[in-house]
Design a protein around this motif. Structure first.
Motif, short mmCIF file in Angstrom:
data_model
loop_
_atom_site.label_atom_id
_atom_site.label_comp_id
_atom_site.label_asym_id
_atom_site.label_seq_id
_atom_site.Cartn_x
_atom_site.Cartn_y
_atom_site.Cartn_z
N PRO A 50 -28.23 27.73 0.98
CA PRO A 50 -29.24 27.38 -0.04
C PRO A 50 -30.21 28.53 -0.26
CG PRO A 50 -28.95 25.58 1.51
CD PRO A 50 -28.15 26.74 2.05
N THR A 51 -30.46 28.81 -1.52
CA THR A 51 -31.34 29.92 -1.86
C THR A 51 -32.78 29.56 -1.52
OG1 THR A 51 -29.83 30.43 -3.65
CG2 THR A 51 -32.01 31.45 -3.77
N VAL A 52 -33.48 30.49 -0.93
CA VAL A 52 -34.90 30.31 -0.68
C VAL A 52 -35.65 31.13 -1.71
CG1 VAL A 52 -36.77 30.62 0.98
CG2 VAL A 52 -34.49 29.97 1.77
N GLY A 102 -24.45 25.04 -7.61
CA GLY A 102 -23.51 26.16 -7.63
C GLY A 102 -24.04 27.42 -8.30
N LYS A 103 -25.37 27.56 -8.37
CA LYS A 103 -25.95 28.71 -9.06
C LYS A 103 -25.59 30.03 -8.37
CE LYS A 103 -29.95 26.79 -8.47
NZ LYS A 103 -29.47 25.51 -7.92
N THR A 104 -25.78 30.05 -7.04
CA THR A 104 -25.48 31.28 -6.31
C THR A 104 -23.99 31.56 -6.35
OG1 THR A 104 -27.41 30.89 -4.93
CG2 THR A 104 -25.77 32.43 -4.08
N SER A 105 -23.18 30.51 -6.29
CA SER A 105 -21.72 30.68 -6.41
C SER A 105 -21.37 31.32 -7.74
CB SER A 105 -21.02 29.32 -6.30
OG SER A 105 -21.34 28.69 -5.09
N PHE A 106 -22.06 30.92 -8.80
CA PHE A 106 -21.82 31.47 -10.13
C PHE A 106 -22.13 32.97 -10.16
CE2 PHE A 106 -23.60 32.33 -14.45
CZ PHE A 106 -22.42 32.23 -15.16
N ALA A 163 -33.83 29.13 -6.89
CA ALA A 163 -33.53 27.99 -6.01
C ALA A 163 -33.74 26.67 -6.72
CB ALA A 163 -34.41 28.04 -4.76
N GLY A 164 -32.87 25.70 -6.42
CA GLY A 164 -33.01 24.36 -7.00
C GLY A 164 -34.20 23.63 -6.42
N ALA A 165 -34.58 24.00 -5.21
CA ALA A 165 -35.72 23.36 -4.58
C ALA A 165 -36.44 24.39 -3.73
CB ALA A 165 -35.29 22.21 -3.70
N1 LIG Z 1 -15.88 21.63 -4.57
C1 LIG Z 1 -16.64 22.60 -5.09
N2 LIG Z 1 -17.72 23.06 -4.40
C2 LIG Z 1 -18.45 24.03 -4.96
C3 LIG Z 1 -18.14 24.59 -6.23
N3 LIG Z 1 -19.07 25.54 -6.52
C4 LIG Z 1 -19.92 25.56 -5.48
N4 LIG Z 1 -19.56 24.67 -4.52
C5 LIG Z 1 -20.23 24.40 -3.23
O1 LIG Z 1 -21.48 23.80 -3.49
C6 LIG Z 1 -22.43 24.20 -2.48
C7 LIG Z 1 -23.69 24.73 -3.12
O2 LIG Z 1 -23.40 25.96 -3.79
P1 LIG Z 1 -24.56 27.04 -4.09
O3 LIG Z 1 -23.94 28.09 -4.94
O4 LIG Z 1 -25.24 27.44 -2.84
O5 LIG Z 1 -25.57 26.15 -4.94
P2 LIG Z 1 -27.01 26.55 -5.50
O6 LIG Z 1 -27.12 25.88 -6.82
O7 LIG Z 1 -27.19 28.02 -5.46
O8 LIG Z 1 -27.99 25.83 -4.47
P3 LIG Z 1 -29.56 26.18 -4.16
O9 LIG Z 1 -29.64 27.64 -3.93
O10 LIG Z 1 -29.87 25.35 -2.92
O11 LIG Z 1 -30.37 25.70 -5.32
C8 LIG Z 1 -21.71 25.22 -1.60
O12 LIG Z 1 -21.27 24.56 -0.44
C9 LIG Z 1 -20.56 25.67 -2.46
O13 LIG Z 1 -19.47 26.08 -1.66
C10 LIG Z 1 -16.99 24.08 -6.94
O14 LIG Z 1 -16.63 24.50 -8.05
N5 LIG Z 1 -16.31 23.08 -6.32
#
Ligand SMILES: Nc1nc2c(ncn2[C@@H]2O[C@H](COP(=O)(O)OP(=O)(O)OP(=O)(O)O)[C@@H](O)[C@H]2O)c(=O)[nH]1
Ligand SMILES: [Mg+2]
Length: 175
Positions: A28-30, A9-13, A50-52
């Motif tokens: 997914p972040t590249v 959820g990094k990008t979501s944050f 990115a996580g990976a």
């Molecule tokens: N149920 C739920 N899903 C979430 C939440 N936060 C994020 N997600 C979901 O988790 C998935 C990954 O979220 P990203 O923000 O792309 O995660 P990331 O850590 O940036 O991933 P990478 O860039 O691949 O490393 C997405 O489908 C989001 O919609 C949450 O609080 N609850």
């Protein structure tokens, strides 16, 4: 710098703190994304890492990590954490199977002498999901109590619940 395993959820944050809004639209972040977020008269400069890394994304098992030493893609985390004011480590708290890998990577990262003393914020994300692990267990499973050389905080959050306010359950400041 924001680090953590894939899909934690990094990008979501970054979206939530940047725009004040949850966005379903994440991919997914590249590599990494550099973002500047202005809050009042403070500008946050954020590395969303990115996580990976795509070319190595199949190599995430702990066995491989241990037998090959530090995998290339997560050693990139360290690069983006150099010189930052804080490290935010995000973990999917509803996916305990990945906790071992997360703990290993986190402690590996913090072991770099250049990152000594840099404050750490751990966010256990996705607390809307059934079976998510509460803060107290995250602290134990990630061995956050063993981190003695920097300030550490750990919160349980739900980024996708973010409409008006992030839901925080039992915030705990360790040190
Ligand atoms: N149920 C739920 N899903 C979430 C939440 N936060 C994020 N997600 C979901 O988790 C998935 C990954 O979220 P990203 O923000 O792309 O995660 P990331 O850590 O940036 O991933 P990478 O860039 O691949 O490393 C997405 O489908 C989001 O919609 C949450 O609080 N609850
Ligand atoms: Mg991302």
């Amino acid at each position: 710098a924001i680090v953590g395993l894939q899909a934690s959820g990094k990008t979501s944050f970054v979206n939530v703190i940047g725009s004040g809004q949850w966005s379903e639209d994440v991919v997914p972040t590249v590599g990494f994304i550099f973002r500047k977020v202005r809050k009042g008269n403070v500008t946050l400069k954020i590395w969303d890492v990115a996580g990976a890394w795509p070319f190595l994304s199949s190599r995430v098992s702990l066995d491989v990590l241990l037998s090959e030493g530090q995998p290339k893609f997560r050693s990139m985390w360290e690069r983006y954490c150099h010189g930052v004011d804080a490290i935010v480590f995000i973990i999917d708290s509803a996916d305990p199977e990945k906790f071992n890998t997360a703990r290993f990577e986190l402690h590996q990262l913090l072991g770099h002498p250049a990152l000594n003393g840099v404050p750490l914020l751990v966010l256990g994300n996705k607390n809307d999901l059934e079976g998510h692990v509460p803060v107290k267990d995250l602290i134990r499973d990630l061995q956050l109590d063993k981190i003695t050389d920097r300030p550490v905080s750990c919160y349980s959050v739900c980024l996708s619940c973010f409409v008006a306010a992030v839901e925080i359950d039992a915030p705990l400041v360790l040190r």
